[in-house]
Design a protein around this motif. Structure first.
Motif, PDB file in Angstrom:
ATOM      1  N   ASP A 100       1.218 -12.298  98.490  1.00 40.05           N
ATOM      2  CA  ASP A 100       1.793 -13.330  99.364  1.00 40.05           C
ATOM      3  C   ASP A 100       3.184 -13.772  98.946  1.00 40.05           C
ATOM      4  OD1 ASP A 100      -0.470 -13.193 100.804  1.00 40.05           O
ATOM      5  OD2 ASP A 100      -1.412 -14.958  99.902  1.00 40.05           O
ATOM      6  N   LYS A 101       3.569 -13.448  97.700  1.00 38.31           N
ATOM      7  CA  LYS A 101       4.893 -13.879  97.243  1.00 38.31           C
ATOM      8  C   LYS A 101       5.930 -12.789  97.519  1.00 38.31           C
ATOM      9  CE  LYS A 101       3.711 -17.860  95.313  1.00 38.31           C
ATOM     10  NZ  LYS A 101       4.075 -19.137  95.952  1.00 38.31           N
ATOM     11  N   ILE A 102       7.161 -13.237  97.711  1.00 40.61           N
ATOM     12  CA  ILE A 102       8.279 -12.323  97.952  1.00 40.61           C
ATOM     13  C   ILE A 102       8.771 -11.791  96.606  1.00 40.61           C
ATOM     14  CG2 ILE A 102      10.687 -12.221  98.751  1.00 40.61           C
ATOM     15  CD1 ILE A 102       9.933 -14.654 100.611  1.00 40.61           C
ATOM     16  N   ILE A 103       8.961 -10.480  96.515  1.00 42.03           N
ATOM     17  CA  ILE A 103       9.618  -9.919  95.327  1.00 42.03           C
ATOM     18  C   ILE A 103      10.822  -9.104  95.781  1.00 42.03           C
ATOM     19  CG2 ILE A 103       9.415  -8.505  93.240  1.00 42.03           C
ATOM     20  CD1 ILE A 103       6.438  -9.046  93.181  1.00 42.03           C
ATOM     21  N   GLY A 104      11.995  -9.518  95.302  1.00 40.45           N
ATOM     22  CA  GLY A 104      13.238  -8.807  95.588  1.00 40.45           C
ATOM     23  C   GLY A 104      13.732  -8.124  94.329  1.00 40.45           C
ATOM     24  N   ILE A 105      14.378  -6.974  94.496  1.00 43.20           N
ATOM     25  CA  ILE A 105      14.852  -6.189  93.353  1.00 43.20           C
ATOM     26  C   ILE A 105      16.320  -5.829  93.554  1.00 43.20           C
ATOM     27  CG2 ILE A 105      14.523  -4.037  92.024  1.00 43.20           C
ATOM     28  CD1 ILE A 105      12.040  -5.613  91.915  1.00 43.20           C
ATOM     29  N   SER A 106      17.127  -6.000  92.503  1.00 44.15           N
ATOM     30  CA  SER A 106      18.523  -5.544  92.551  1.00 44.15           C
ATOM     31  C   SER A 106      18.557  -4.028  92.434  1.00 44.15           C
ATOM     32  CB  SER A 106      19.323  -6.107  91.373  1.00 44.15           C
ATOM     33  OG  SER A 106      19.311  -7.500  91.382  1.00 44.15           O
ATOM     34  N   THR A 107      19.339  -3.379  93.271  1.00 45.95           N
ATOM     35  CA  THR A 107      19.514  -1.927  93.129  1.00 45.95           C
ATOM     36  C   THR A 107      20.991  -1.587  93.189  1.00 45.95           C
ATOM     37  OG1 THR A 107      19.528  -1.286  95.482  1.00 45.95           O
ATOM     38  CG2 THR A 107      17.363  -1.602  94.444  1.00 45.95           C
ATOM     39  N   HIS A 108      21.357  -0.551  92.443  1.00 47.28           N
ATOM     40  CA  HIS A 108      22.767  -0.129  92.379  1.00 47.28           C
ATOM     41  C   HIS A 108      22.910   1.354  92.694  1.00 47.28           C
ATOM     42  CE1 HIS A 108      22.836  -3.988  90.403  1.00 47.28           C
ATOM     43  NE2 HIS A 108      22.013  -3.527  89.478  1.00 47.28           N
ATOM     44  N   HIS A 109      21.794   1.981  93.015  1.00 49.05           N
ATOM     45  CA  HIS A 109      21.820   3.421  93.295  1.00 49.05           C
ATOM     46  C   HIS A 109      20.653   3.734  94.224  1.00 49.05           C
ATOM     47  CE1 HIS A 109      21.400   7.772  92.614  1.00 49.05           C
ATOM     48  NE2 HIS A 109      22.692   7.722  92.346  1.00 49.05           N
ATOM     49  N   ILE A 110      20.824   4.748  95.039  1.00 49.94           N
ATOM     50  CA  ILE A 110      19.785   5.072  96.023  1.00 49.94           C
ATOM     51  C   ILE A 110      18.438   5.411  95.351  1.00 49.94           C
ATOM     52  CG2 ILE A 110      20.414   7.534  96.255  1.00 49.94           C
ATOM     53  CD1 ILE A 110      19.439   5.215  99.204  1.00 49.94           C
ATOM     54  N   SER A 111      18.493   5.957  94.136  1.00 48.78           N
ATOM     55  CA  SER A 111      17.226   6.267  93.455  1.00 48.78           C
ATOM     56  C   SER A 111      16.461   4.973  93.141  1.00 48.78           C
ATOM     57  CB  SER A 111      17.475   7.073  92.177  1.00 48.78           C
ATOM     58  OG  SER A 111      18.320   6.350  91.312  1.00 48.78           O
ATOM     59  N   GLU A 112      17.190   3.916  92.784  1.00 49.98           N
ATOM     60  CA  GLU A 112      16.548   2.615  92.516  1.00 49.98           C
ATOM     61  C   GLU A 112      16.016   2.000  93.813  1.00 49.98           C
ATOM     62  OE1 GLU A 112      19.378   1.452  88.668  1.00 49.98           O
ATOM     63  OE2 GLU A 112      19.748   0.492  90.597  1.00 49.98           O
ATOM     64  N   ALA A 113      16.754   2.197  94.889  1.00 52.27           N
ATOM     65  CA  ALA A 113      16.318   1.672  96.192  1.00 52.27           C
ATOM     66  C   ALA A 113      15.025   2.361  96.635  1.00 52.27           C
ATOM     67  CB  ALA A 113      17.416   1.876  97.231  1.00 52.27           C
ATOM     68  N   ARG A 114      14.996   3.683  96.467  1.00 54.91           N
ATOM     69  CA  ARG A 114      13.799   4.443  96.852  1.00 54.91           C
ATOM     70  C   ARG A 114      12.590   3.994  96.041  1.00 54.91           C
ATOM     71  NH1 ARG A 114      17.150   9.863  96.397  1.00 54.91           N
ATOM     72  NH2 ARG A 114      18.084   9.915  98.461  1.00 54.91           N
ATOM     73  N   LYS A 115      12.801   3.804  94.739  1.00 58.66           N
ATOM     74  CA  LYS A 115      11.694   3.392  93.862  1.00 58.66           C
ATOM     75  C   LYS A 115      11.195   1.999  94.246  1.00 58.66           C
ATOM     76  CE  LYS A 115      10.291   2.778  89.015  1.00 58.66           C
ATOM     77  NZ  LYS A 115       8.912   2.689  89.460  1.00 58.66           N
ATOM     78  N   ALA A 116      12.128   1.085  94.504  1.00 64.61           N
ATOM     79  CA  ALA A 116      11.743  -0.284  94.884  1.00 64.61           C
ATOM     80  C   ALA A 116      10.925  -0.256  96.175  1.00 64.61           C
ATOM     81  CB  ALA A 116      12.985  -1.152  95.047  1.00 64.61           C
ATOM     82  N   GLU A 117      11.339   0.575  97.112  1.00 65.41           N
ATOM     83  CA  GLU A 117      10.609   0.685  98.385  1.00 65.41           C
ATOM     84  C   GLU A 117       9.201   1.246  98.144  1.00 65.41           C
ATOM     85  OE1 GLU A 117      12.192   3.386 101.508  1.00 65.41           O
ATOM     86  OE2 GLU A 117      11.546   1.816 102.887  1.00 65.41           O
ATOM     87  N   ARG A 118       9.145   2.308  97.348  1.00 71.52           N
ATOM     88  CA  ARG A 118       7.853   2.925  97.001  1.00 71.52           C
ATOM     89  C   ARG A 118       6.915   1.933  96.323  1.00 71.52           C
ATOM     90  NH1 ARG A 118      10.526   7.272  94.757  1.00 71.52           N
ATOM     91  NH2 ARG A 118      10.107   6.542  92.633  1.00 71.52           N
ATOM     92  N   ASP A 119       7.479   1.121  95.436  1.00 72.25           N
ATOM     93  CA  ASP A 119       6.660   0.196  94.649  1.00 72.25           C
ATOM     94  C   ASP A 119       6.297  -1.084  95.399  1.00 72.25           C
ATOM     95  OD1 ASP A 119       6.724   2.025  92.627  1.00 72.25           O
ATOM     96  OD2 ASP A 119       8.148   0.933  91.350  1.00 72.25           O
ATOM     97  N   GLY A 120       6.809  -1.241  96.612  1.00 73.82           N
ATOM     98  CA  GLY A 120       6.389  -2.376  97.435  1.00 73.82           C
ATOM     99  C   GLY A 120       7.257  -3.618  97.344  1.00 73.82           C
TER     100      GLY A 120
END
Ligand code: 3NM
Length: 210
Positions: A100-120
């Motif tokens: 129920d809580k929002i988790i946001g992640i800083s990304t600086h590269h598309i590989s980090e963005a992909r991982k953040a998306e995969r991890d929810g």
């Protein structure tokens, strides 16, 4: 996650003005999500600030995010946390915070963005788009090229950050961003409400285009 203008606190830019007063002005100018980010104060000081910002954001029904401190976020009933690449991994943070809580992640590269998306992740930060003095351990600017890449490839919400000003925000919107985040341009403004209104006008101009 519906929001368009994300303000992060940065008291070093306040020129003595009160934290809650500055953030209230930002909300009145159209900021629709707020993050408490404080790398200089003690845990107790951050907790006290978080309590005050929770009261403010509840009054205006604006989501409240705490940077780094998952325990403080839970203690004050914040809506979520924002984590950097070096913080507790997203999957572990999710175990603590639940869905129920929002988790946001800083990304600086598309590989980090992909991982953040995969991890929810609920959203990602995409930056620094331009040079910024507001972040100490900052990497080289990712430029609007990275914004374009994320806009075309990543499905979860993303917010562009880093050196974004009223005068250069259109470049970022043209690259496909629909959510904008700023520290110094907003909280360092002598006219916080008007600055936010200018951002909102420009974001609105690109709504439906992206
Ligand atoms: N994170 P300003 S850039 C907190 O790229 C932060 O992840 C960034 O401040 C990232 O709007 C940044 O004053 C600083 O440039 C943003």
């Amino acid at each position: 996650m519906e929001f368009s203008l994300y303000a992060i606190t940065g008291e070093e830019f306040h020129q003595g003005r009160d934290l809650v007063e500055v953030m209230e002005e930002a909300i009145l100018g159209g900021v629709d999500i707020i993050q408490l980010r404080d790398k200089n104060s003690s845990k107790n000081e951050i907790l006290e600030k978080a309590k005050k910002l929770r009261v403010l954001t509840e009054k205006y029904n604006v989501p409240f995010i705490v940077n780094d401190h998952i325990d403080i976020a839970i203690a004050v009933g914040a809506d979520g946390v924002h984590l950097g690449q070096g913080d507790l991994p997203l999957l572990e943070a999710r175990k603590i915070l639940g869905n129920d809580k929002i988790i946001g992640i800083s990304t600086h590269h598309i590989s980090e963005a992909r991982k953040a998306e995969r991890d929810g992740a609920d959203y990602i930060g995409v930056g620094p788009v331009f040079p910024t003095k507001s972040k100490k351990d900052v990497v080289d600017p990712v430029t609007t090229r990275y914004v374009r890449q994320v806009a075309s490839e990543i499905s979860i919400p993303f917010v562009a950050i880093g050196g974004i000003k009223v005068h250069n925000v259109e470049e970022v919107l043209q690259a496909g961003a629909t959510r904008i985040c700023a520290i110094s341009e907003i909280v360092g403004s002598t006219t916080v409400k008007e600055t936010c209104e200018q951002f909102i006008d420009k974001i609105a101009k690109y709504k439906g285009v992206n």
